[in-house]
Scaffold this motif. Structure first.
Motif, short mmCIF file in Angstrom:
data_model
loop_
_atom_site.label_atom_id
_atom_site.label_comp_id
_atom_site.label_asym_id
_atom_site.label_seq_id
_atom_site.Cartn_x
_atom_site.Cartn_y
_atom_site.Cartn_z
N LEU A 46 0.83 -1.20 0.00
CA LEU A 46 0.00 0.00 0.00
C LEU A 46 0.86 1.26 0.00
O LEU A 46 0.57 2.22 -0.71
CB LEU A 46 -0.92 0.02 1.23
CG LEU A 46 -1.94 -1.10 1.35
CD1 LEU A 46 -2.70 -0.98 2.65
CD2 LEU A 46 -2.90 -1.07 0.16
N ASN A 47 1.90 1.26 0.83
CA ASN A 47 2.79 2.41 0.93
C ASN A 47 4.22 1.91 1.08
O ASN A 47 4.60 1.40 2.14
CB ASN A 47 2.41 3.30 2.12
CG ASN A 47 3.25 4.57 2.18
OD1 ASN A 47 4.15 4.78 1.37
ND2 ASN A 47 2.95 5.42 3.14
N SER A 48 5.00 2.05 0.03
CA SER A 48 6.36 1.52 0.03
C SER A 48 7.25 2.20 1.06
O SER A 48 8.31 1.66 1.41
CB SER A 48 6.98 1.70 -1.37
OG SER A 48 7.00 3.08 -1.74
N LEU A 49 6.83 3.36 1.58
CA LEU A 49 7.60 4.04 2.62
C LEU A 49 7.30 3.50 4.01
O LEU A 49 7.98 3.86 4.97
CB LEU A 49 7.32 5.54 2.58
CG LEU A 49 7.83 6.29 1.35
CD1 LEU A 49 7.38 7.75 1.39
CD2 LEU A 49 9.34 6.20 1.23
N GLY A 50 6.27 2.66 4.11
CA GLY A 50 5.95 2.08 5.40
C GLY A 50 5.47 3.10 6.40
O GLY A 50 5.83 3.04 7.59
N GLN A 51 4.66 4.05 5.95
CA GLN A 51 4.19 5.13 6.81
C GLN A 51 2.67 5.23 6.77
O GLN A 51 2.03 4.83 5.79
CB GLN A 51 4.81 6.47 6.38
CG GLN A 51 6.32 6.50 6.47
CD GLN A 51 6.93 7.73 5.83
OE1 GLN A 51 6.22 8.63 5.39
NE2 GLN A 51 8.25 7.77 5.76
N ILE A 52 2.12 5.75 7.86
CA ILE A 52 0.68 6.01 7.93
C ILE A 52 0.48 7.51 8.07
O ILE A 52 1.39 8.22 8.50
CB ILE A 52 0.04 5.25 9.11
CG1 ILE A 52 0.79 5.55 10.42
CG2 ILE A 52 -0.02 3.77 8.83
CD1 ILE A 52 0.14 4.95 11.65
N PRO A 53 -0.72 7.97 7.68
CA PRO A 53 -1.93 7.26 7.24
C PRO A 53 -1.89 6.92 5.75
O PRO A 53 -1.14 7.50 4.98
CB PRO A 53 -3.03 8.28 7.54
CG PRO A 53 -2.36 9.61 7.32
CD PRO A 53 -0.95 9.42 7.83
#
Length: 203
Positions: A46-53
């Motif tokens: 979902l997010n290759s940076l591994g960050q939320i949201p």
């Protein structure tokens, strides 16, 4: 179904406050950072940076970054306008949100990034840099205190906006990391008290 992947931390908090102000309810998926759920292969898809949201739309489209998510929600739900309602107010809100992000949110964020063990795998930490940023915080708030000394109720003017969300969450983060607003900055404290009395603060 649209889903918001979020968890602890200031950026998820910004989006939650924004949605509360809009009266928008999006199903949430809690991502436990302490368990490393943001680093799993499934989440990294979902997010290759591994960050939320992370906001996932009905068709699978993925939007990351808190302000980008807020802009998308603003387009769907234009009232109340939290990015400004006309050209002038939109320019002012953008200006003040950027100022709040760069001058205050970013400074306090650097304290967290370079001192909290949670971020040790994300970047090379420099604890001494965290301390220089901590020392810079009072001057950042003093700058804002002077800017809002004209008596306007909110940072960008008469209307509450995303700029207030950004700055208030920065204050929340600063309190958590021992970088509080100096007691002498009356204008900032009055503004923050006004913002924290809004129901959205408890989002």
């Amino acid at each position: 179904m649209m889903k918001l992947y979020c968890g602890i931390g200031p950026n998820s908090y910004r989006v939650r406050i924004f949605m509360a102000e809009k009266g928008v309810d999006v199903p949430r998926v809690d991502v436990d950072l302490t368990k490393g759920e943001h680093k799993t292969p499934q989440f990294l898809e979902l997010n290759s940076l591994g960050q939320i949201p992370v906001l996932v739309l009905d068709d699978g489209t993925v939007i990351t970054e808190s302000i980008a998510i807020c802009r998308y929600l603003e387009a769907l739900h234009p009232t109340p306008a939290l990015f400004g309602s006309d050209a002038v107010s939109q320019g002012k809100v953008e200006m003040w949100n950027r100022r709040a992000e760069i001058e205050i949110f970013g400074t306090i964020g650097s304290i967290a990034l370079h001192s909290d063990p949670m971020f040790a795998e994300r970047l090379v930490q420099f604890p001494a840099f965290a301390e220089t940023q901590r020392e810079a915080v009072p001057a950042k708030w003093a700058w804002l205190d002077r800017e809002i000394a004209d008596g306007r109720p909110f940072i960008a003017g008469d209307q509450y906006s995303v700029a207030d969300i950004t700055a208030a969450v920065a204050a929340w983060l600063g309190a958590f990391f021992g970088a509080d607003i100096p007691d002498s900055l009356v204008n900032v404290h009055h503004w923050l008290d006004r913002v924290q009395k809004r129901p959205s603060w408890n989002a």
